[in-house]
Write an enzyme that holds these catalytic residues in place. Sequence first.
Site, PDB file in Angstrom:
ATOM      1  N   LYS A  69      26.130  72.247 -14.346  1.00 44.74           N
ATOM      2  CA  LYS A  69      26.792  71.184 -13.573  1.00 44.74           C
ATOM      3  C   LYS A  69      28.314  71.381 -13.408  1.00 44.74           C
ATOM      4  CE  LYS A  69      23.785  67.180 -14.142  1.00 44.74           C
ATOM      5  NZ  LYS A  69      23.778  65.745 -14.477  1.00 44.74           N
ATOM      6  N   ASP A 106      24.963  60.967  -9.802  1.00 37.16           N
ATOM      7  CA  ASP A 106      24.560  60.276 -11.034  1.00 37.16           C
ATOM      8  C   ASP A 106      25.151  58.862 -11.118  1.00 37.16           C
ATOM      9  OD1 ASP A 106      22.921  62.270 -12.092  1.00 37.16           O
ATOM     10  OD2 ASP A 106      24.609  63.316 -13.008  1.00 37.16           O
TER      11      ASP A 106
END
Length: 278
Positions: A69, A106
């Site tokens: 990520k 997210d």
Amino acid sequence: MTQRFVKSAVIGHPIAHSKSPLIHNYWIAQYGLSGSYEAIDIVPDDLKVSVDDLIAQGFVGFNVTIPHKEAIMDLCGQIDETARKIGAVNTVCINEDGALYGSNTDAYGFIENIKASAPDFDFAGGMAVVLGAGGAARAVIYGLLDSGCPHVVLINRTLERAQELAEFMNVGDKISVVDWGERSNALNGASLLVNTTSLGMEGKPVLELDLSALPVSALVSDIVYAPLETELLKSAKARGNRAISGIGMLLHQACPGFKAWQGVSPEVTQDLQDLVLK
Ligand code: ATR
């Protein structure tokens, strides 16, 4: 006219556990689309070569999970503001010229899950307590502050990690850091409690927390979804707090990528949730 076959994926290492293929392929079938969503295991050393290969194969985009990520950010030509502020990319669109556009969904997933589960919740209405200081906490805190939350009390077992996170977010006194040992007392006056630690997850220790100082009007949210109802959520419900499982965050965070790649805004339904939890 024949539909174009749209290739997408999730990349990570390991990747076999990922629920993303189930979610995206369910939507592809549900909306009668022509496309695929694969789970691709990429070891850190191969990240660039493997991503170049996805570009060459005509993929339109991919999700990114642990451990890529942060590293994927170096390969992105452009990164949106949310991902820059969270410091991680979980969704990548591949432009026609092969350039990568990175974003992070997210925070969106976390906020949308709360909106769907507790539509009357007022994010600006009070202080939030966030337990944990990993990647999930960064997204949760960004989402909360972006939605008008006036103050976040951040509590993590490793104090320095919480302090580093607060510094990274760079929002001055909107975040205060409290010792792990003080976590039960810190609940006094909170309108939201979020567990972003792995405590309470299947195979992990339970989260030891005395909820008696938490107002009964507060929402309690866990990002853990296996089990669907953690001990934290059970105790919260038992004393009258509204409790929100992490499964909705997982499902909602997948929506923006699907929309970008397939051109359809997907719906998060009970059927989908049942499929993912099976
Ligand atoms: P993620 O990126 O998914 O949030 P992570 O970076 O591994 O995952 O973070 C896990 C979180 O759970 C951290 O806040 C971790 O606390 P530390 O920073 O002190 O490691 C927390 N955590 C894990 N096991 C814990 C335990 N036994 N007690 C308290 N906190 C724990």
